[in-house]
Design a protein around this motif. Sequence first.
Motif, PDB file in Angstrom:
ATOM      1  N   MET A   1      11.405  -3.422  10.656  1.00 45.33           N
ATOM      2  CA  MET A   1      10.288  -4.676   9.844  1.00 45.33           C
ATOM      3  C   MET A   1       8.711  -4.146  10.621  1.00 45.33           C
ATOM      4  O   MET A   1       9.247  -3.919  11.565  1.00 45.33           O
ATOM      5  N   MET A   2       7.687  -4.110   9.808  1.00 49.36           N
ATOM      6  CA  MET A   2       6.638  -2.787  10.002  1.00 49.36           C
ATOM      7  C   MET A   2       5.631  -4.191   9.490  1.00 49.36           C
ATOM      8  O   MET A   2       5.432  -5.281   8.304  1.00 49.36           O
ATOM      9  N   VAL A   3       4.384  -4.711  10.107  1.00 47.69           N
ATOM     10  CA  VAL A   3       3.635  -5.487  10.731  1.00 47.69           C
ATOM     11  C   VAL A   3       2.802  -4.973  10.007  1.00 47.69           C
ATOM     12  O   VAL A   3       1.646  -4.089  10.362  1.00 47.69           O
ATOM     13  N   THR A   4       2.177  -5.262   9.012  1.00 50.99           N
ATOM     14  CA  THR A   4       0.919  -4.385   8.153  1.00 50.99           C
ATOM     15  C   THR A   4       0.919  -4.833   6.678  1.00 50.99           C
ATOM     16  O   THR A   4       1.450  -5.424   6.217  1.00 50.99           O
ATOM     17  N   ALA A   5      -0.722  -4.712   6.244  1.00 51.04           N
ATOM     18  CA  ALA A   5      -0.465  -5.207   5.176  1.00 51.04           C
ATOM     19  C   ALA A   5      -1.534  -3.976   4.579  1.00 51.04           C
ATOM     20  O   ALA A   5      -2.694  -4.120   3.520  1.00 51.04           O
ATOM     21  N   SER A   6      -1.300  -2.787   4.515  1.00 55.96           N
ATOM     22  CA  SER A   6      -1.997  -1.632   4.596  1.00 55.96           C
ATOM     23  C   SER A   6      -3.918  -1.445   4.750  1.00 55.96           C
ATOM     24  O   SER A   6      -4.027  -1.871   5.496  1.00 55.96           O
ATOM     25  N   HIS A   7      -4.624  -1.257   3.300  1.00 54.01           N
ATOM     26  CA  HIS A   7      -5.350  -1.000   3.065  1.00 54.01           C
ATOM     27  C   HIS A   7      -6.267  -2.396   3.226  1.00 54.01           C
ATOM     28  O   HIS A   7      -7.760  -2.566   3.083  1.00 54.01           O
TER      29      HIS A   7
ATOM     30  N   HIS B   1     -10.009  24.372  13.691  1.00 55.80           N
ATOM     31  CA  HIS B   1     -10.093  23.009  13.769  1.00 55.80           C
ATOM     32  C   HIS B   1      -9.941  21.885  12.801  1.00 55.80           C
ATOM     33  O   HIS B   1     -10.477  21.665  11.940  1.00 55.80           O
ATOM     34  N   ILE B   2      -9.283  20.001  12.827  1.00 56.69           N
ATOM     35  CA  ILE B   2      -9.179  19.892  12.565  1.00 56.69           C
ATOM     36  C   ILE B   2      -9.453  18.545  12.875  1.00 56.69           C
ATOM     37  O   ILE B   2      -9.203  18.136  13.610  1.00 56.69           O
ATOM     38  N   VAL B   3     -10.132  18.087  12.452  1.00 60.40           N
ATOM     39  CA  VAL B   3     -10.803  16.751  12.196  1.00 60.40           C
ATOM     40  C   VAL B   3      -9.867  15.616  11.619  1.00 60.40           C
ATOM     41  O   VAL B   3      -8.928  15.628  10.542  1.00 60.40           O
ATOM     42  N   VAL B   4      -9.624  14.286  12.032  1.00 57.20           N
ATOM     43  CA  VAL B   4      -8.630  12.915  12.204  1.00 57.20           C
ATOM     44  C   VAL B   4      -9.561  12.366  11.513  1.00 57.20           C
ATOM     45  O   VAL B   4     -10.595  11.681  12.640  1.00 57.20           O
ATOM     46  N   ASP B   5      -9.277  11.282  10.714  1.00 59.42           N
ATOM     47  CA  ASP B   5     -10.416  10.056  10.404  1.00 59.42           C
ATOM     48  C   ASP B   5      -9.067   9.068  10.010  1.00 59.42           C
ATOM     49  O   ASP B   5      -8.042   9.342   9.679  1.00 59.42           O
ATOM     50  N   ALA B   6      -8.457   8.772  11.408  1.00 60.80           N
ATOM     51  CA  ALA B   6      -7.415   7.179  11.267  1.00 60.80           C
ATOM     52  C   ALA B   6      -8.546   5.675  10.881  1.00 60.80           C
ATOM     53  O   ALA B   6      -7.232   4.628  11.018  1.00 60.80           O
ATOM     54  N   GLY B   7      -9.285   5.416  10.698  1.00 58.76           N
ATOM     55  CA  GLY B   7     -10.510   4.479  10.417  1.00 58.76           C
ATOM     56  C   GLY B   7      -9.670   3.439  10.987  1.00 58.76           C
ATOM     57  O   GLY B   7      -9.301   2.044  10.574  1.00 58.76           O
ATOM     58  N   ASN B   8      -9.773   3.285  11.702  1.00 56.34           N
ATOM     59  CA  ASN B   8      -9.100   2.432  13.424  1.00 56.34           C
ATOM     60  C   ASN B   8      -7.340   2.101  12.993  1.00 56.34           C
ATOM     61  O   ASN B   8      -7.679   0.941  13.361  1.00 56.34           O
ATOM     62  N   GLY B   9      -6.765   2.882  12.753  1.00 56.99           N
ATOM     63  CA  GLY B   9      -5.212   2.624  12.042  1.00 56.99           C
ATOM     64  C   GLY B   9      -5.022   2.238  13.539  1.00 56.99           C
ATOM     65  O   GLY B   9      -4.840   2.436  14.365  1.00 56.99           O
TER      66      GLY B   9
ATOM     67  N   HIS C   1     -15.085   1.768   8.476  1.00 58.27           N
ATOM     68  CA  HIS C   1     -15.095   1.665   6.629  1.00 58.27           C
ATOM     69  C   HIS C   1     -13.774   1.633   6.491  1.00 58.27           C
ATOM     70  O   HIS C   1     -13.065   1.751   7.534  1.00 58.27           O
ATOM     71  N   ILE C   2     -13.055   0.987   5.427  1.00 58.28           N
ATOM     72  CA  ILE C   2     -11.961   0.522   5.459  1.00 58.28           C
ATOM     73  C   ILE C   2     -10.810   1.867   5.303  1.00 58.28           C
ATOM     74  O   ILE C   2     -11.013   3.082   4.444  1.00 58.28           O
ATOM     75  N   PRO C   3      -9.890   1.094   5.297  1.00 57.99           N
ATOM     76  CA  PRO C   3      -8.312   2.548   5.784  1.00 57.99           C
ATOM     77  C   PRO C   3      -8.146   3.421   4.930  1.00 57.99           C
ATOM     78  O   PRO C   3      -6.783   2.235   4.492  1.00 57.99           O
ATOM     79  N   ASN C   4      -8.749   3.723   3.450  1.00 56.00           N
ATOM     80  CA  ASN C   4      -8.460   3.745   3.246  1.00 56.00           C
ATOM     81  C   ASN C   4      -8.849   5.540   1.858  1.00 56.00           C
ATOM     82  O   ASN C   4      -9.485   5.247   1.875  1.00 56.00           O
ATOM     83  N   PRO C   5      -8.134   5.970   2.161  1.00 57.23           N
ATOM     84  CA  PRO C   5      -7.910   7.467   1.513  1.00 57.23           C
ATOM     85  C   PRO C   5      -8.494   7.434   0.024  1.00 57.23           C
ATOM     86  O   PRO C   5      -9.072   8.377  -0.441  1.00 57.23           O
ATOM     87  N   GLU C   6      -8.545   6.309  -0.152  1.00 53.45           N
ATOM     88  CA  GLU C   6      -9.138   6.298  -1.779  1.00 53.45           C
ATOM     89  C   GLU C   6     -10.519   6.395  -1.801  1.00 53.45           C
ATOM     90  O   GLU C   6     -11.603   6.140  -2.862  1.00 53.45           O
ATOM     91  N   ASP C   7     -11.008   5.140  -1.047  1.00 57.35           N
ATOM     92  CA  ASP C   7     -12.218   4.971  -0.787  1.00 57.35           C
ATOM     93  C   ASP C   7     -13.389   5.815  -0.816  1.00 57.35           C
ATOM     94  O   ASP C   7     -13.414   6.711  -0.284  1.00 57.35           O
TER      95      ASP C   7
ATOM     96  N   ILE D   1      -7.858  15.327   7.357  1.00 58.33           N
ATOM     97  CA  ILE D   1      -7.410  14.667   7.372  1.00 58.33           C
ATOM     98  C   ILE D   1      -7.530  12.923   7.657  1.00 58.33           C
ATOM     99  O   ILE D   1      -8.705  12.343   8.431  1.00 58.33           O
ATOM    100  N   ILE D   2      -7.473  12.039   6.122  1.00 59.33           N
ATOM    101  CA  ILE D   2      -7.495  10.974   6.914  1.00 59.33           C
ATOM    102  C   ILE D   2      -6.414   9.758   6.691  1.00 59.33           C
ATOM    103  O   ILE D   2      -5.629  10.289   4.776  1.00 59.33           O
ATOM    104  N   PHE D   3      -5.709   9.070   7.194  1.00 61.85           N
ATOM    105  CA  PHE D   3      -4.795   8.109   6.898  1.00 61.85           C
ATOM    106  C   PHE D   3      -5.534   6.660   6.507  1.00 61.85           C
ATOM    107  O   PHE D   3      -6.616   6.298   6.990  1.00 61.85           O
ATOM    108  N   ASP D   4      -4.244   6.258   5.670  1.00 58.66           N
ATOM    109  CA  ASP D   4      -4.505   4.972   6.133  1.00 58.66           C
ATOM    110  C   ASP D   4      -4.142   3.548   6.867  1.00 58.66           C
ATOM    111  O   ASP D   4      -3.694   4.500   8.084  1.00 58.66           O
ATOM    112  N   CYS D   5      -4.083   1.940   6.572  1.00 61.45           N
ATOM    113  CA  CYS D   5      -3.874   1.359   8.010  1.00 61.45           C
ATOM    114  C   CYS D   5      -2.503   2.141   8.739  1.00 61.45           C
ATOM    115  O   CYS D   5      -2.529   2.044  10.450  1.00 61.45           O
TER     116      CYS D   5
END
Length: 501
Positions: free
Chosen positions: A111-117, A194-202, A234-240, A260-264
Amino acid sequence: MTDLYAKLQNGSDVRGTAIPTDTEAVTITEEMVVHIAYAFVRFIEEKAGKEAEAVRIGVGYDSRLTSESFAQACLRGIELGGARAVLCGLVSTPSMFMSTKFGETDFDGAMMVTASHLPFNRNGLKFFSREAGVEKSDIREILETAARVKLPNTWEVENCEKADLIGCYTRHIVSLIKKEVHATDYDKPLQGLHIVVDAGNGACGFFASRILVPLGADVSGSQYLQPDGHFPNHIPNPEDKEAIASLQACVLTNRADMGIIFDCDGDRSAVVFADGREVNRNRLIALMAAILSEKYVASTVVTDSVTSDGLTRFLEEQLGMHHHRFKRGYKNVINEAIRLNEEGQETCLAIETSGHGALKENYFSDDGAYMATLILCALAKKRREGKDLSDLIRDLQEPAESVEHRLSIRAEDFRAYGRQILKELAEFVERTEGFVLAMPNHEGVRVNFQCDGIKGWCLLRLSLHDPILPLNIETEQEGGTDYIYRRLKEFLGAYQELELP
């Protein structure tokens, strides 16, 4: 009570409002989560063919404000159900699915507790058996059981077992990278990148620190890696658009080789090239297919219904693959790919324009980190060859214009009203100059258009969950989307319960 649980269903997930606002009341509580977890035990018990006491179920959570307390509620429900609960901590959704595959964990369910983005005040649950994520019909059954059962009001979890799932998952991804780039155990195959990652605080900050750094990559300039359920940046959403713009600026400012950007919860990702060009939607599909095309010659790629004609030409004419355009909804796309494989049609990739991408070689789990890993490996290989990764999609023809209008349905029975509009649109198209029904078509009414120097397509479909008719239009000429929309208004304007923009 049954109604309260039923309203939490969101396709093959559970989602609700966990924190009240001025406009939203709470719809999912810890008590409800306890009941749902108990019901999931009953589901897995039957699925695994085991007595409850032999069943082990893992629980993980994302960075949302209510996620830890909801995870504790899951543990309570699992123990009330007589099964063994294992706490996995802050993890990604794909790692929770893999917890049923890893020998170190070997869970019967997860079970994963999440509501995605979704906004900070929402939360929910995703569920996995050993085979895959559960289906829409399974969620309905689980919620019906949850609504019926009566459980104690208080329950303390005693001496809960814990698992280092992120440790297992990162070792899995690291070994994949080494295999893909033919590195030894002692190599640092990403050194010099050199790779930058944006985890959207997720939940996916670990990708930078526990995967990229040990493999030699420079991750300086990476942003929003710390979990924060307020999502302050920002919203943790690669489409945003705001999220992508933030990563683009990060890549250019730091002169990175890729972003690289991830959703929550990590089941979606997108990338940005060194020149700041975003790679999501059709571009992401094209890039993934190009990377896979050498390994899976002439294979099929299943996508959702709103992909462009330029993508079809790229997949079929440039890569020699087959494009199977299907319905919206990541589970729909994944299940269609599984069905095609079962029928003998080799299908290597199921991917939505939203960024949900699932590979046959990875159990058809939609895993943003797995996709990002394959893209990173391709970048490393191209760099060694003195080539640019962007060359892989150089020949992708992109539309001059692309828009989506969301037409609201005010009718009480919005599904019946929407279906009637779709039926009558097909009839309108048949008798109207310039419009030709696209065939085959698995969702809504997709129309090819060519008239008055304008060439393109449009798709009108009924939303999976909301009283909305999304209308997508793409054209090869500037000004073409407005022209097609004006032509469609001749038909759409007659519906009194349809609100046009």
